[in-house]
Design an enzyme around this catalytic site. Structure first.
Site, short mmCIF file in Angstrom:
data_model
loop_
_atom_site.label_atom_id
_atom_site.label_comp_id
_atom_site.label_asym_id
_atom_site.label_seq_id
_atom_site.Cartn_x
_atom_site.Cartn_y
_atom_site.Cartn_z
N HIS A 132 -5.44 -4.63 -0.53
CA HIS A 132 -5.43 -3.54 -1.52
C HIS A 132 -5.57 -4.02 -2.95
O HIS A 132 -5.57 -3.21 -3.88
CB HIS A 132 -4.16 -2.70 -1.36
CG HIS A 132 -4.13 -1.94 -0.08
ND1 HIS A 132 -4.69 -0.69 0.06
CD2 HIS A 132 -3.64 -2.27 1.14
CE1 HIS A 132 -4.54 -0.28 1.30
NE2 HIS A 132 -3.90 -1.21 1.98
N LYS A 149 -12.17 -1.81 2.35
CA LYS A 149 -11.54 -0.92 1.37
C LYS A 149 -12.40 -0.90 0.10
O LYS A 149 -13.39 -0.17 0.06
CB LYS A 149 -10.09 -1.37 1.13
CG LYS A 149 -9.27 -1.35 2.44
CD LYS A 149 -7.82 -1.58 2.20
CE LYS A 149 -7.04 -1.88 3.46
NZ LYS A 149 -7.06 -0.86 4.49
N SER A 162 0.79 -1.23 0.00
CA SER A 162 0.00 0.00 0.00
C SER A 162 0.82 1.28 0.00
O SER A 162 0.30 2.34 -0.30
CB SER A 162 -0.95 0.00 1.19
OG SER A 162 -0.21 0.01 2.38
N1 PMP Z 1 -3.99 -6.04 5.63
C1 PMP Z 1 -3.51 -5.03 4.89
C2 PMP Z 1 -2.48 -5.31 3.85
C3 PMP Z 1 -4.00 -3.72 5.09
O1 PMP Z 1 -3.52 -2.70 4.36
C4 PMP Z 1 -4.99 -3.51 6.07
C5 PMP Z 1 -5.59 -2.13 6.33
N2 PMP Z 1 -4.76 -1.08 6.30
C6 PMP Z 1 -5.43 -4.60 6.82
C7 PMP Z 1 -4.94 -5.84 6.57
C8 PMP Z 1 -6.47 -4.42 7.88
O2 PMP Z 1 -7.72 -4.39 7.31
P1 PMP Z 1 -8.97 -3.83 8.15
O3 PMP Z 1 -8.93 -2.36 8.04
O4 PMP Z 1 -10.14 -4.46 7.51
O5 PMP Z 1 -8.77 -4.30 9.55
#
Ligand code: PMP
Length: 396
Positions: free
Chosen positions: A214, A244, A186
């Site tokens: 992502h 997301k 990300s």
């Molecule tokens: N895994 C990755 C690669 C993420 O970027 C994120 C969120 N930033 C998460 C897991 C966590 O997801 P959630 O917001 O649904 O807890």
């Protein structure tokens, strides 16, 4: 009376963070999280959300959420195994399995909870995990919870991964070895080299685990990074978030039926934390229906991502090597990056600065997340503000 030790700890550490400029001030939004947001009465172009497809404010999702809330109430009432499993949770899991082209799927309350639960359900202290050095914090925590030996490999460096996989295998020290990677990273928007990862996994009989937070909704015509590479039957764990591209909240693991059955009896956040709200489950079902019926939102996201990238590149900004709509604007110096983001804010663009330790020193960036909901007019306005601030600060 509060603990003196705690008071001292908090005061010292908070001051330290503030002095180093690392204390994260959280801005409360007074509007929906759409392409234009309101903070402190000020309207801003939003380039900071993960609401890739604009579904967080989609009317069909809102309607589905409202109807389910009317029918089932606001809360699921219990953890899944006690009596918190509603028929719409099962329906959502069936939809996710078919969306991900797997036999089965299990839903958690968040993507973070997936990683906190799924890794430790399978791995233990007699195992090893090969983890990309840029993996998300929730993967790192999930690995730690498992007590397996964590072996970090250099970011997307397949020679390093293969060498470490070989050493781990030949050491004979571990019962099971897993490779874990983000599908899309990300901070830079680059895609994991899944074909090579799968090849290495096949060579050494390793378990594969891809967190596609992502990539889902973004790659593979929406189905994600694994589908993008045609590897749906070659990856053991496909993790996704519902927060997301799907626009709601929650997380899931998609995979073989036996794996999902095992997670249902061993993944601790599933067993010990109350399930997704009915409204969220129903909205997620509607989102997947929309993505399955048409690629229009996915296509719009890419069109907007490419438009913003082209515009920033033509202005003279360094936008790195993103392979997805995630568009970093790399400024370099940490304080200049923060100043840049602050000036963008003053001029009407909400795009967050990301600096060390989240990214390596000297690679501070303002990260832009265009979505399918942005219009060309909004993006043009953002670009003109970028140009102004870039010139004012001597970056252009
Ligand atoms: N895994 C990755 C690669 C993420 O970027 C994120 C969120 N930033 C998460 C897991 C966590 O997801 P959630 O917001 O649904 O807890």
């Amino acid at each position: 009376m509060s603990s003196k030790v705690l008071d001292k700890f908090l005061k010292e550490n908070l001051n330290d963070l503030k002095e180093k400029g690392l204390y994260n001030v959280i801005d409360p939004l007074e509007s929906a999280n759409g392409p234009i947001i309101k903070i402190g009465g000020k309207e801003l172009i939003n380039l900071s959300s993960n609401n890739y497809l604009g579904l967080a404010t989609n009317e069909e999702l809102i309607k589905a959420c409202n109807e389910a809330t009317t029918k089932y109430g606001v809360g699921a009432g219990a953890v899944r195994t006690i009596n918190g499993t509603l028929d719409i949770h099962i329906k959502l899991e069936e939809k996710l399995a078919s969306f991900k082209h797997t036999e089965s799927a299990i839903v958690f309350q968040s993507g973070f909870n997936c990683n906190a639960g799924a890794i430790q359900a399978v791995m233990d202290k007699n195992d090893a995990i090969l983890s990309d050095e840029l993996n998300h914090a929730s993967i790192i925590d999930g690995c730690r919870l498992s007590r397996a030996k964590i072996i970090r490999y250099n970011h997307s460096d397949m020679n390093d991964l293969r060498q470490k996989a070989k050493e781990a295998k030949e050491s004979g020290l571990y019962n099971k070895i897993m490779i874990i990677t983000d599908g899309v990273f990300s901070m830079d928007g680059d895609i994991a080299k899944l074909p090579e990862i799968v090849k290495i996994a096949e060579e050494f009989d390793l378990i594969t685990y891809v967190d596609d937070a992502h990539g889902s909704g973004v790659l593979g015509k929406g189905s994600g990074t694994v589908k993008h590479f045609g590897l749906s039957d070659k990856v053991d764990f496909q993790i996704g978030t519902l927060s997301k591209a799907i626009g709601v909240v929650g997380g899931y693991v998609a995979g073989k039926k036996d794996l999902i059955d095992w997670l249902k009896v061993r993944a601790r956040p599933f067993l010990f934390s109350t399930s997704l709200t009915p409204g969220s489950a129903a909205a997620c079902i509607k989102a997947i229906d929309i993505l399955t019926e048409s690629t229009a939102l996915h296509d719009k996201l890419w069109e907007n991502g490419n438009y913003l990238k082209k515009g920033l590149r033509e202005l003279g900004f360094n936008i790195g090597n993103s392979e997805t709509p995630i568009t970093p604007c790399i400024i370099g110096d940490e304080s200049k990056t923060q100043e840049f983001s602050k000036r963008l804010y003053e001029e009407g663009v909400y795009a967050k600065s990301i600096v060390f330790p989240t990214v390596p020193k000297g690679t501070g960036r303002v990260r832009n997340m265009p979505t399918a909901a942005h219009t060309k007019e909004i993006l043009d306005k953002a670009l003109s503000i970028y140009e102004k601030v870039g010139k004012d600060l001597g970056i252009l």
